[in-house]
Scaffold this motif. Sequence first.
Motif, PDB file in Angstrom:
ATOM      1  N   ARG A  65       0.843  -1.214   0.000  1.00 47.78           N
ATOM      2  CA  ARG A  65       0.000   0.000   0.000  1.00 47.78           C
ATOM      3  C   ARG A  65       0.875   1.260   0.000  1.00 47.78           C
ATOM      4  N   SER A  66       2.003   1.200   0.702  1.00 50.79           N
ATOM      5  CA  SER A  66       2.951   2.326   0.690  1.00 50.79           C
ATOM      6  C   SER A  66       3.419   2.604  -0.727  1.00 50.79           C
ATOM      7  N   ARG A  67       3.789   1.539  -1.423  1.00 49.08           N
ATOM      8  CA  ARG A  67       4.264   1.718  -2.805  1.00 49.08           C
ATOM      9  C   ARG A  67       3.198   2.397  -3.643  1.00 49.08           C
ATOM     10  N   GLU A  68       1.950   1.960  -3.408  1.00 46.03           N
ATOM     11  CA  GLU A  68       0.862   2.530  -4.217  1.00 46.03           C
ATOM     12  C   GLU A  68       0.665   4.020  -3.942  1.00 46.03           C
ATOM     13  N   GLU A  69       0.952   4.421  -2.703  1.00 46.75           N
ATOM     14  CA  GLU A  69       0.808   5.858  -2.377  1.00 46.75           C
ATOM     15  C   GLU A  69       2.015   6.669  -2.815  1.00 46.75           C
ATOM     16  N   ILE A  70       3.175   6.037  -2.845  1.00 52.25           N
ATOM     17  CA  ILE A  70       4.398   6.745  -3.248  1.00 52.25           C
ATOM     18  C   ILE A  70       4.425   6.950  -4.766  1.00 52.25           C
ATOM     19  N   ALA A  71       3.929   5.958  -5.497  1.00 51.27           N
ATOM     20  CA  ALA A  71       4.057   5.959  -6.967  1.00 51.27           C
ATOM     21  C   ALA A  71       3.593   7.267  -7.627  1.00 51.27           C
ATOM     22  N   PRO A  72       2.427   7.830  -7.250  1.00 52.20           N
ATOM     23  CA  PRO A  72       2.003   9.072  -7.921  1.00 52.20           C
ATOM     24  C   PRO A  72       2.970  10.236  -7.689  1.00 52.20           C
ATOM     25  N   PHE A  73       3.676  10.253  -6.555  1.00 53.85           N
ATOM     26  CA  PHE A  73       4.639  11.333  -6.313  1.00 53.85           C
ATOM     27  C   PHE A  73       5.817  11.254  -7.296  1.00 53.85           C
ATOM     28  N   LEU A  74       6.025  10.066  -7.845  1.00 53.98           N
ATOM     29  CA  LEU A  74       7.116   9.903  -8.819  1.00 53.98           C
ATOM     30  C   LEU A  74       6.571   9.781 -10.237  1.00 53.98           C
ATOM     31  N   GLY A  75       5.243   9.847 -10.364  1.00 49.16           N
ATOM     32  CA  GLY A  75       4.628   9.749 -11.691  1.00 49.16           C
ATOM     33  C   GLY A  75       4.822   8.386 -12.332  1.00 49.16           C
ATOM     34  N   VAL A  76       4.813   7.328 -11.498  1.00 48.53           N
ATOM     35  CA  VAL A  76       5.038   5.991 -12.051  1.00 48.53           C
ATOM     36  C   VAL A  76       3.918   5.042 -11.643  1.00 48.53           C
ATOM     37  N   GLN A 259      11.590  -8.498   3.165  1.00 46.02           N
ATOM     38  CA  GLN A 259      13.055  -8.554   3.232  1.00 46.02           C
ATOM     39  C   GLN A 259      13.491  -9.130   4.563  1.00 46.02           C
ATOM     40  N   GLY A 260      12.875 -10.239   4.963  1.00 46.46           N
ATOM     41  CA  GLY A 260      13.231 -10.883   6.226  1.00 46.46           C
ATOM     42  C   GLY A 260      12.779 -10.048   7.412  1.00 46.46           C
ATOM     43  N   SER A 261      13.373 -10.327   8.568  1.00 48.28           N
ATOM     44  CA  SER A 261      13.037  -9.570   9.785  1.00 48.28           C
ATOM     45  C   SER A 261      13.734  -8.222   9.687  1.00 48.28           C
ATOM     46  N   ASP A 262      12.990  -7.235   9.277  1.00 51.79           N
ATOM     47  CA  ASP A 262      13.576  -5.917   9.079  1.00 51.79           C
ATOM     48  C   ASP A 262      12.645  -4.907   9.745  1.00 51.79           C
ATOM     49  N   ASP A 263      13.126  -3.683   9.860  1.00 51.18           N
ATOM     50  CA  ASP A 263      12.271  -2.618  10.387  1.00 51.18           C
ATOM     51  C   ASP A 263      11.646  -1.892   9.187  1.00 51.18           C
ATOM     52  N   TYR A 264      10.376  -2.171   8.938  1.00 51.81           N
ATOM     53  CA  TYR A 264       9.704  -1.608   7.765  1.00 51.81           C
ATOM     54  C   TYR A 264       9.071  -0.241   8.041  1.00 51.81           C
ATOM     55  N   THR A 265       9.317   0.303   9.250  1.00 48.78           N
ATOM     56  CA  THR A 265       8.556   1.498   9.624  1.00 48.78           C
ATOM     57  C   THR A 265       8.895   2.716   8.755  1.00 48.78           C
ATOM     58  N   ALA A 266      10.128   2.784   8.246  1.00 43.64           N
ATOM     59  CA  ALA A 266      10.470   3.922   7.382  1.00 43.64           C
ATOM     60  C   ALA A 266       9.652   3.853   6.092  1.00 43.64           C
ATOM     61  N   TRP A 267       9.553   2.664   5.506  1.00 44.63           N
ATOM     62  CA  TRP A 267       8.780   2.503   4.264  1.00 44.63           C
ATOM     63  C   TRP A 267       7.301   2.810   4.503  1.00 44.63           C
ATOM     64  N   LEU A 268       6.822   2.439   5.710  1.00 42.35           N
ATOM     65  CA  LEU A 268       5.400   2.654   5.998  1.00 42.35           C
ATOM     66  C   LEU A 268       5.111   4.124   6.322  1.00 42.35           C
ATOM     67  N   THR A 269       6.149   4.860   6.722  1.00 44.47           N
ATOM     68  CA  THR A 269       5.969   6.276   7.057  1.00 44.47           C
ATOM     69  C   THR A 269       6.124   7.173   5.828  1.00 44.47           C
ATOM     70  N   ALA A 270       6.835   6.682   4.818  1.00 43.49           N
ATOM     71  CA  ALA A 270       7.176   7.534   3.660  1.00 43.49           C
ATOM     72  C   ALA A 270       5.954   8.232   3.037  1.00 43.49           C
ATOM     73  N   PRO A 271       4.843   7.522   2.767  1.00 44.46           N
ATOM     74  CA  PRO A 271       3.710   8.218   2.139  1.00 44.46           C
ATOM     75  C   PRO A 271       3.196   9.372   2.999  1.00 44.46           C
ATOM     76  N   MET A 272       3.140   9.115   4.333  1.00 42.68           N
ATOM     77  CA  MET A 272       2.649  10.165   5.235  1.00 42.68           C
ATOM     78  C   MET A 272       3.552  11.398   5.151  1.00 42.68           C
ATOM     79  N   ALA A 273       4.879  11.193   5.106  1.00 39.30           N
ATOM     80  CA  ALA A 273       5.819  12.331   5.049  1.00 39.30           C
ATOM     81  C   ALA A 273       5.615  13.121   3.749  1.00 39.30           C
TER      82      ALA A 273
END
Length: 395
Positions: A65-76, A259-273
Motif C-alpha cells: 500500500r505504501s508503494r501505491e501511495e508513493i508511486a504518484p509522487f514519482l509519476g510511475v 526482506q526478512g526480519s527488518d524494520d519496515y517502519t520507514a517505508w510505511l511512514t514515507a507516504p505520510m511524510a
Amino acid sequence: MADVLLTRDGRPAAALWPASGFVHLNHGSYGRVPLAAVDHQQRLRQEMEHGTARFMARAPERVRRSREEIAPFLGVDAQLLALVPNASAGVSTALRSMPLPAGSEVVVTDHAYGAVRMGVDRAAREAGAAVKVATVPLDADAETAADAIWSVVTERTAMIVLDQITSPTARLLPVGEVCARARARGIVTVVDGAHAPLLLTDPVRAAGADVWVGNLHKFASTPRGTAALVAHEGVADRLRPLIDSWGAPHPYPHRFDQQGSDDYTAWLTAPMALHHLEDELGWDRIRAHATSMAERAVARVSEALADTYDDDPAVQVGMPVGPIRLAGLPAAVAVRPDELRARFIAAGFEATFTEHDGRLFWRVSPHAYTTEADLDELIERGLALLSRASTAVGG
Ligand SMILES: Cc1ncc(COP(=O)(O)O)c(C=O)c1O
C-alpha cells in the motif's frame, strides 16, 4: 520570493522540523525528517513492539500500500516500483540482477558517486568486464555531455550507469538522451537518481532508463532507509532483491516487499511524510523556495569570496539543478573536503564540500526551512572558517 517560506496556516516552514541546533544548508546529504513523520514512525515502532508477529505478518501488505501511495509522487505505475533501503542498494540490485557478460564493458562518468562506483567496479571485476569512464566537463551542456558519454560506448558496452544529478558537482546529466540511444542499441541503462525524487518534477519519465533508483530520504524528506527502484517493463522480470526472503517466488515488485526480519517502519511512514509536506507547504513551493535560497547562497558566497581572495572562484556548471548548487572555493583553501566538513560541523553548520577534477567546491542544498538569516550566518561565520582553513595550511 519571500525570505521565509510559510505553511498554509502562516507558520515558518522550520516549525515543521525538529530544531537541530545547526545552521542546516546540506539537505542533500542525509535529508531531514519532519517532526510529524518522526512521530508517525515512532508510533509504528511502538505498534511493532506491542504485537511483533502480527505487525510482521501484515508488513508486506502494508508495504504494497505504501508503494501505491508513493508511486504518484514519482509519476510511475506502482506495479513497476519497488522499495529498497537506499540508492546504493538500488544500483547493487541492478548489477546483481543483470550481471555483466564476461568481456563486456560498463560505462560510468567521472562524476559518479564514489560508493556506487565501487559497486560497479566490483561487479565488473567479478564478471571479467571492463569499466569505461567518460570525462564530462563541468560546464558541458546537454549535447556536449551526451557526446562525451557516448564517445566511450563501443560494441562491447553492455550497461551504462549514470547519475541523474551528480553528487560532487551538483549538475544534471543528459540521462534521457543517453538512455534512448542506449535502448536502440540494446544496452542496459541504470540511472542513479539519488537526489532526484521531488527535487525534479518528473525524474523517472525524464530518464527513461531500464532501472531508475532514487532516494526518498533526501529532498523528499522521508525517514532514512527509503529509496524507490523503478523498472522498465522490459527488465522488471529480471530484478531480484538483494535479500532473498519469503517473497522470492512472487513476481516483481512484490518479491521486494518482504526482506526478512527488518524494520519496515520507514517505508510505511514515507507516504505520510510526502503528503504532510504537500499539505503543509506544497512541493512546488518547496522547490521554488529551495531554488531561490540556493541561488542566493551561491551568489552571496561567491561575491564574498571574490572580495576576500585574489583568484576568482566562480564556477560554470552546465545543466545546473534548482535547489542543489555549487560554489567554487579559492585555491588557497587547500584542505580536504571531509576535514572542512568536520570543522563546519564543530562550528554548528551542516555543510558539505566536494572535490572534482582537482578543484574544491561548497555544495549548498537548502530546503523549505532555509531562511535569509541562515545565509547571513553562513557569510558571517562560515567564511571565517574557510579563511582559517587556508591560513592553517599556508602556515
Ligand atoms: C548520486 C548519488 N548516488 C548514490 C548516493 C548514495 O545514497 P545512499 O547512501 O542513500 O545509498 C548518493 C548520496 O548522496 C548520491 O549523491
